[in-house]
Design a protein around this motif. Structure first.
Motif, PDB file in Angstrom:
ATOM      1  N   MET A  81       0.823  -1.203   0.000  1.00 53.08           N
ATOM      2  CA  MET A  81       0.000   0.000   0.000  1.00 53.08           C
ATOM      3  C   MET A  81       0.859   1.256   0.000  1.00 53.08           C
ATOM      4  O   MET A  81       0.555   2.235  -0.694  1.00 53.08           O
ATOM      5  N   SER A  82       1.936   1.263   0.788  1.00 50.36           N
ATOM      6  CA  SER A  82       2.785   2.449   0.862  1.00 50.36           C
ATOM      7  C   SER A  82       3.490   2.706  -0.466  1.00 50.36           C
ATOM      8  O   SER A  82       3.599   3.850  -0.917  1.00 50.36           O
ATOM      9  N   ILE A  83       3.974   1.635  -1.098  1.00 52.28           N
ATOM     10  CA  ILE A  83       4.577   1.785  -2.424  1.00 52.28           C
ATOM     11  C   ILE A  83       3.523   2.264  -3.420  1.00 52.28           C
ATOM     12  O   ILE A  83       3.790   3.101  -4.284  1.00 52.28           O
ATOM     13  N   GLY A  84       2.305   1.751  -3.283  1.00 52.32           N
ATOM     14  CA  GLY A  84       1.217   2.172  -4.160  1.00 52.32           C
ATOM     15  C   GLY A  84       0.855   3.630  -3.985  1.00 52.32           C
ATOM     16  O   GLY A  84       0.743   4.383  -4.957  1.00 52.32           O
ATOM     17  N   ILE A  85       0.670   4.049  -2.735  1.00 47.14           N
ATOM     18  CA  ILE A  85       0.272   5.435  -2.473  1.00 47.14           C
ATOM     19  C   ILE A  85       1.403   6.395  -2.813  1.00 47.14           C
ATOM     20  O   ILE A  85       1.183   7.466  -3.386  1.00 47.14           O
ATOM     21  N   GLY A  86       2.643   6.024  -2.459  1.00 47.21           N
ATOM     22  CA  GLY A  86       3.777   6.892  -2.789  1.00 47.21           C
ATOM     23  C   GLY A  86       3.915   7.071  -4.294  1.00 47.21           C
ATOM     24  O   GLY A  86       4.069   8.190  -4.789  1.00 47.21           O
ATOM     25  N   GLY A  87       3.825   5.960  -5.028  1.00 49.25           N
ATOM     26  CA  GLY A  87       3.916   6.047  -6.479  1.00 49.25           C
ATOM     27  C   GLY A  87       2.711   6.704  -7.105  1.00 49.25           C
ATOM     28  O   GLY A  87       2.830   7.424  -8.107  1.00 49.25           O
ATOM     29  N   SER A  88       1.530   6.497  -6.512  1.00 50.20           N
ATOM     30  CA  SER A  88       0.310   7.077  -7.077  1.00 50.20           C
ATOM     31  C   SER A  88       0.309   8.598  -6.973  1.00 50.20           C
ATOM     32  O   SER A  88      -0.252   9.282  -7.835  1.00 50.20           O
TER      33      SER A  88
END
Length: 461
Positions: free
Chosen positions: A70-77
């Motif tokens: 989720m953190s990689i997703g939100i950071g990249g998003s």
């Protein structure tokens, strides 16, 4: 056609856009929260209160590893939203490719470590006494599926960043339905106990992943990547890490909170209070779903418009999101204040076939859950400002203030309070730590959000 969906983030009215983004996000979070909630109800009624406490011990460990995705997703998003707003398509593609590579490396590495140190981790998170054995069963099986969940959570945030909230909602509904069906089959029909609960959860992770994989591989996404996009780029990785670190740090603090709460409550009231907290923990995930939904819907709107330098729209998105979330939080607050005992009773079975010890524990939970639930949710009407305020800094790529504000509630206020207040007020001090931390974090967030709006969104517009 696909491109129009992301451009709409900068064109439609903020109120209408926020509803379009927040309603699917809220429904998705509701369904996932119902998954945890009903899963706990099934486990409590078909296995027992000890099983609920065992799952509560395991959740912070598996959630932390899944939170990497989720953190990689939100950071990249955040990067993707701003890149699409600035018409930088290639940067968005490289970001998504780097998210996939990072998710694989991080989740697999931590799962291996988690399995190696299983016998040390479970007791440290409160898995003591009668809780240890069922917690270990659940932990090992669920951990196998955590990398799959990490990819699913990462992909879901990217879908939302593209301006496709309905697709993201479906991705969150699928694991809920599959988990509940498998719960019924594995626990109730096949009588697999904790093994059934664990395999149902892991199977639901796989169902979610398969849907998201289909979405990206069927070219319904704007982000059709090639192999070279998977190569890690230092600048992108650094930005993903700094922004995603906000989410990861938040989940790390949540895991520490579970560790402290399970151990403190076990020392005060052993398995009984751990089970009470397990029920309250489920409600913390479930009851605030509309507030979290508005927060998730707000992120791509704020990020896109900030990237497109449409600062009046950013200001309006902040105000509208806080208003919508506050109204919903107030409705949740009223329900929790009126029906806490009735809510707690949903998780407990009085089946006479249970052992005398289990029935005694169930009766303890029913008798002692209402007051703690009221105290924990006492400051609910004001938390929208804290959540939206911290999310705003994350949406615009300001990692340090986003991190500090995200950590303020549980890291800077709750953890010190829960370590101090029980020495003066006993069990009451544990529950009072929640609303006091909410109030202090909201005051701090309001100050810095107002300062940022005056500095960046008014003077530069």
């Amino acid at each position: 056609m696909a491109k129009v969906s992301s451009e709409a983030l900068g064109q439609e009215s903020i109120g209408k856009l926020l509803i379009k983004q927040a309603v699917p996000a809220s429904i998705g979070i509701l369904v996932m929260s119902l998954n945890v909630l009903i899963d706990s109800i099934f486990v409590g009624n078909w296995i027992g209160s000890i099983a609920i406490a065992a799952i509560n011990v395991v959740l912070p460990v598996s959630f932390f590893i899944a939170a990497l995705g989720m953190s990689i997703g939100i950071g990249g998003s955040s990067i993707i939203s701003r890149a699409l707003g600035a018409n930088q398509k290639e940067k968005a593609l490289h970001t998504f490719g780097n998210q996939i590579t990072l998710t694989f490396i991080c989740t697999v590495s931590l799962v291996v470590l988690g399995l190696i140190f299983v016998d040390d981790i479970i007791p440290r998170f409160g898995g003591k006494g009668d809780i240890f054995d069922p917690a270990k069963i659940y932990y090992v099986i669920v951990l196998y599926g955590v990398p799959i969940l990490g990819f699913a959570m990462m992909g879901n945030t990217v879908i939302r960043a593209e301006g496709k909230p309905k697709t993201a909602m479906i991705a969150m509904i699928i694991p809920t339905i599959s988990n509940l069906v498998m719960d019924y089959i594995f626990i109730n029909i096949l009588d697999m106990g904790m093994y059934g609960a664990a395999w149902a959860t892991t199977g639901s992770y796989l169902a979610c992943f398969l849907y998201i994989f289909w979405f990206f591989s069927s070219k319904k996404s704007e982000l059709t990547i090639r192999f070279h996009h998977l190569g890690l780029q230092k600048e992108i990785v650094r930005e993903i890490a700094s922004l995603g670190g906000v989410t990861l740090a938040r989940q790390a603090v949540v895991s520490i909170t579970y560790l402290l709460m399970n151990n403190i409550l076990y020392d005060i009231g052993q398995e009984g209070l751990v089970a009470v907290y397990a029920i309250i923990g489920r409600m913390l995930m479930f009851a605030l779903f509309p507030v979290f939904g508005v927060t998730q819907g707000f992120l791509p709107i704020a990020g896109y418009n900030y990237g497109a330098h449409k600062y009046p729209r950013v200001r309006k998105s902040i105000n509208t999101a806080i208003l919508y979330a506050s109204v919903m939080a107030s409705v949740v607050f009223i329900g929790l204040m009126i029906f806490p005992a009735e809510i707690a009773s949903l998780f407990i079975s009085n089946d006479p076939s249970m052992s005398a010890k289990e029935l005694e524990l169930n009766n303890f939970v029913l008798t002692n859950a209402a007051t703690p639930m009221r105290l924990v949710f006492l400051a609910t009407p004001i938390i929208a400002l804290q959540l939206i305020g911290a999310a705003y800094f994350q949406a615009i790529g300001k990692a340090i203030p986003a991190l500090l504000l995200t950590l303020s509630r549980q890291g800077f206020f709750f953890i010190p309070l829960v370590l101090i207040l029980p020495h003066f007020f006993g069990e009451l001090g544990v529950w009072l730590s929640f609303p006091v931390a909410d109030i202090l974090a909201t005051i701090v967030t309001a100050y810095f959000l107002n300062k940022e709006i005056r500095k960046e969104l008014i003077t530069t517009s």
